[in-house]
Design an enzyme around this catalytic site. Sequence first.
Site, PDB file in Angstrom:
ATOM      1  N   ARG A  19      -8.390   5.292  -6.182  1.00 48.29           N
ATOM      2  CA  ARG A  19      -8.486   7.003  -6.724  1.00 48.29           C
ATOM      3  C   ARG A  19      -8.275   7.051  -8.107  1.00 48.29           C
ATOM      4  O   ARG A  19      -8.885   7.959  -8.699  1.00 48.29           O
ATOM      5  CB  ARG A  19      -7.357   7.649  -5.931  1.00 48.29           C
ATOM      6  CG  ARG A  19      -7.167   9.071  -6.195  1.00 48.29           C
ATOM      7  CD  ARG A  19      -5.781   9.673  -5.822  1.00 48.29           C
ATOM      8  NE  ARG A  19      -4.807   9.149  -6.689  1.00 48.29           N
ATOM      9  CZ  ARG A  19      -3.508   9.302  -6.591  1.00 48.29           C
ATOM     10  NH1 ARG A  19      -3.110  10.103  -5.861  1.00 48.29           N
ATOM     11  NH2 ARG A  19      -2.685   8.812  -7.388  1.00 48.29           N
ATOM     12  N   ARG A  61      -6.788  -0.398 -18.238  1.00 46.53           N
ATOM     13  CA  ARG A  61      -6.540  -1.235 -17.039  1.00 46.53           C
ATOM     14  C   ARG A  61      -7.686  -1.377 -15.977  1.00 46.53           C
ATOM     15  O   ARG A  61      -8.226  -0.075 -15.631  1.00 46.53           O
ATOM     16  CB  ARG A  61      -5.331  -0.564 -16.522  1.00 46.53           C
ATOM     17  CG  ARG A  61      -4.139  -0.371 -16.986  1.00 46.53           C
ATOM     18  CD  ARG A  61      -3.139   0.310 -16.304  1.00 46.53           C
ATOM     19  NE  ARG A  61      -2.521   1.177 -17.058  1.00 46.53           N
ATOM     20  CZ  ARG A  61      -1.324   1.127 -17.831  1.00 46.53           C
ATOM     21  NH1 ARG A  61      -0.965  -0.050 -17.758  1.00 46.53           N
ATOM     22  NH2 ARG A  61      -0.915   1.809 -18.680  1.00 46.53           N
ATOM     23  N   PHE A  92       9.082   7.855   7.285  1.00 46.24           N
ATOM     24  CA  PHE A  92       9.296   7.440   5.772  1.00 46.24           C
ATOM     25  C   PHE A  92       7.813   6.407   5.603  1.00 46.24           C
ATOM     26  O   PHE A  92       7.508   6.357   4.766  1.00 46.24           O
ATOM     27  CB  PHE A  92      10.413   6.604   5.645  1.00 46.24           C
ATOM     28  CG  PHE A  92      10.396   5.759   4.360  1.00 46.24           C
ATOM     29  CD1 PHE A  92      10.810   6.203   3.227  1.00 46.24           C
ATOM     30  CD2 PHE A  92      10.067   4.396   4.382  1.00 46.24           C
ATOM     31  CE1 PHE A  92      10.459   5.593   1.973  1.00 46.24           C
ATOM     32  CE2 PHE A  92      10.037   3.726   3.196  1.00 46.24           C
ATOM     33  CZ  PHE A  92      10.257   4.289   1.827  1.00 46.24           C
ATOM     34  N   TYR A 138      -2.355  -9.486  -6.740  1.00 48.59           N
ATOM     35  CA  TYR A 138      -1.957  -8.476  -7.402  1.00 48.59           C
ATOM     36  C   TYR A 138      -1.326  -7.449  -6.625  1.00 48.59           C
ATOM     37  O   TYR A 138      -0.211  -6.864  -6.882  1.00 48.59           O
ATOM     38  CB  TYR A 138      -3.076  -7.956  -8.486  1.00 48.59           C
ATOM     39  CG  TYR A 138      -2.405  -6.768  -9.327  1.00 48.59           C
ATOM     40  CD1 TYR A 138      -1.430  -7.306 -10.430  1.00 48.59           C
ATOM     41  CD2 TYR A 138      -2.385  -5.407  -9.196  1.00 48.59           C
ATOM     42  CE1 TYR A 138      -0.800  -6.143 -11.145  1.00 48.59           C
ATOM     43  CE2 TYR A 138      -1.795  -4.494  -9.641  1.00 48.59           C
ATOM     44  CZ  TYR A 138      -0.964  -4.983 -10.829  1.00 48.59           C
ATOM     45  OH  TYR A 138      -0.390  -3.977 -11.699  1.00 48.59           O
TER      46      TYR A 138
HETATM   47  C1  PS7 Z   1      10.828   1.356  -2.775  1.00 47.56           C
HETATM   48  C2  PS7 Z   1       9.634   3.471  -1.604  1.00 47.56           C
HETATM   49  C3  PS7 Z   1       6.137   1.146   4.177  1.00 47.56           C
HETATM   50  C4  PS7 Z   1       6.213  -1.221   5.093  1.00 47.56           C
HETATM   51  C5  PS7 Z   1       7.724   2.219  -8.037  1.00 47.56           C
HETATM   52  C6  PS7 Z   1       5.725   2.114  -0.464  1.00 47.56           C
HETATM   53  C7  PS7 Z   1       3.715   1.436  -8.963  1.00 47.56           C
HETATM   54  C8  PS7 Z   1       1.056   2.721  -4.197  1.00 47.56           C
HETATM   55  O1  PS7 Z   1      -0.443   5.510  -9.859  1.00 47.56           O
HETATM   56  O2  PS7 Z   1       3.807   5.732  -8.082  1.00 47.56           O
HETATM   57  O3  PS7 Z   1       1.510   4.333 -10.961  1.00 47.56           O
HETATM   58  O4  PS7 Z   1       1.591   6.818 -10.342  1.00 47.56           O
HETATM   59  O5  PS7 Z   1       1.959   7.004  -7.261  1.00 47.56           O
HETATM   60  C9  PS7 Z   1       8.380   2.405  -3.349  1.00 47.56           C
HETATM   61  C10 PS7 Z   1       5.006  -0.830   3.051  1.00 47.56           C
HETATM   62  C11 PS7 Z   1       6.618   0.109  -6.701  1.00 47.56           C
HETATM   63  C12 PS7 Z   1       4.296   0.343  -1.589  1.00 47.56           C
HETATM   64  C13 PS7 Z   1       3.309   0.473  -6.488  1.00 47.56           C
HETATM   65  C14 PS7 Z   1       8.461   1.578  -4.472  1.00 47.56           C
HETATM   66  C15 PS7 Z   1       4.691   0.247   2.078  1.00 47.56           C
HETATM   67  C16 PS7 Z   1       6.482  -0.525  -7.885  1.00 47.56           C
HETATM   68  C17 PS7 Z   1       4.127   1.362  -2.637  1.00 47.56           C
HETATM   69  C18 PS7 Z   1       7.391   2.201  -5.438  1.00 47.56           C
HETATM   70  C19 PS7 Z   1       4.997  -0.174   0.672  1.00 47.56           C
HETATM   71  C20 PS7 Z   1       4.872  -0.780  -7.976  1.00 47.56           C
HETATM   72  C21 PS7 Z   1       3.547   4.117  -5.722  1.00 47.56           C
HETATM   73  C22 PS7 Z   1       2.961   0.983  -3.442  1.00 47.56           C
HETATM   74  O6  PS7 Z   1       2.724   4.391  -6.494  1.00 47.56           O
HETATM   75  O7  PS7 Z   1       1.410   5.256  -8.481  1.00 47.56           O
HETATM   76  C23 PS7 Z   1       9.531   2.332  -2.550  1.00 47.56           C
HETATM   77  C24 PS7 Z   1       5.679  -0.331   4.159  1.00 47.56           C
HETATM   78  C25 PS7 Z   1       7.290   1.511  -6.798  1.00 47.56           C
HETATM   79  C26 PS7 Z   1       4.992   0.843  -0.570  1.00 47.56           C
HETATM   80  C27 PS7 Z   1       3.928   0.344  -7.813  1.00 47.56           C
HETATM   81  C28 PS7 Z   1       2.768   1.730  -5.980  1.00 47.56           C
HETATM   82  C29 PS7 Z   1       3.589   2.727  -5.272  1.00 47.56           C
HETATM   83  C30 PS7 Z   1       2.440   1.945  -4.685  1.00 47.56           C
HETATM   84  P1  PS7 Z   1       0.855   5.316  -9.964  1.00 47.56           P
HETATM   85  P2  PS7 Z   1       2.536   5.637  -7.585  1.00 47.56           P
HETATM   86 MN    MN Z   2       1.795  -0.848 -12.791  1.00 49.13          MN
END
Ligand code: PS7
Ligand code: MN
Length: 398
Positions: free
Chosen positions: A219, A229, A316, A172
Amino acid sequence: SEHPTTGWDRPSMRRCWELLDLTSRSFSSVIKGLEGDLARVVCLFYLVLRALDTVEDDMTLPSHVKQPILRAFHQHTLTTGWNFTDSGPNEKDREVLVDYAVVVEEIRRLPAADRDAIVSIAQKMGVGMADFAERAESYAANQEKTEKRGAWAGEAKDDGKYLLTIASYELYCHYVAGLVGEGLSLLFAASGKESPLIAHQLELSNHMGLLLQKTNITRDVREDVEDGRFFWPREIWGNPKYGKFERMEQLCEATPKLAERPSAAFKEKAALAAANGVGQEQALYVLNAQILDALRHATPSLDYLRLLRNQSTFNFCAIPATMAMATLEICFNNPKVLGGNVKIRKADAAGLIMRSTNPREVSLIFREYARRIHARVTPRDPSFTGISVACGKIEQWC
Ligand code: PS7
Ligand code: MN
Ligand code: MN
Ligand code: MN
Ligand code: MN
Ligand code: MN
């Protein structure tokens, strides 16, 4: 004046920058810090995934609506004028879906390599989310039958409501975060700002995504459980070495909601839970086991960061990673996690943003948090040895 390629001259791109500020609590400033065109490309990638996640999170959508949208989201992302206005009124990010036509317009303008990377990741993620959502759906339909099945036994197949194994938890997390790491690496390579080899480091980029996602899931346990969930795997919370939990909900039941005063009746209930092996102390052992599991991704994340050459891509990636380590440290053995949401202090976050600029400094930050966790684990905790070894490894890494 603005760099022309960041798209400030176009109303559609202007709206996309606005949507980024509206929907991203943690990523907006680091995305804007990316060099040149990469800021715009990653902003669009973020909005596509934010929109997809808003559909996934919307518990008011019936399955016959949600399933096809998730599975075809990559196609909608290329369909001029496509939008979605039926998100529940409580979905905080529904505006991205209402205004999705501007995202589509900008995605269609991207160079083919960037567009293909974003669309193929959206496809894999959408299908993965749909598969997991389908299990939950089939659970709801067969609720009684599924609840009668045995507790922790390491069954191979998830029953829908709960993730049973660490393997399915990792799958997941791969769909919702590991794939983000994979996509970002593709975009970094395509930009020419990083080596083309970074696009092939799928194991390391997956670890980086899992470190962030597992930290978020650990968290947010209280909020997520209250929303129905259940992301923590039963292979962890149901393991009898921590307690006698048969339902994941029990992890939060012996802890009052944050800022609420427990009634006498609540205290009585919590004492009974403790006597039955499902009290707060046992729930904290489970929490610490979740943190130990997340810490496995720390050293591979440091390895990923060491491959980066560009200052803006380094920042970043490094800032969310050090924030994750700080979050794991405040969550460790902390009953407030079970009662509500804990957050890093503003000043600490600002310090991490300042310091997360080179691999050596980032390794030192990881070491510092590992030491603090290490110092707080007690020998009574079933994860004592595991935590000590994992922290020792992080402390030695740089
Ligand atoms: C494209 C920057 C850097 C190699 C929307 C960044 C929600 C933790 O609890 O919104 O729902 O509020 O705070 C980000 C690896 C993903 C993983 C994932 C896209 C790192 C859709 C982020 C963010 C890869 C699914 C944010 C994983 O959590 O959660 C970009 C390298 C989105 C990264 C989701 C979660 C991100 C997350 P909540 P958040
Ligand atoms: Mn989600
Ligand atoms: Mn968030
Ligand atoms: Mn979400
Ligand atoms: Mn969350
Ligand atoms: Mn959330």
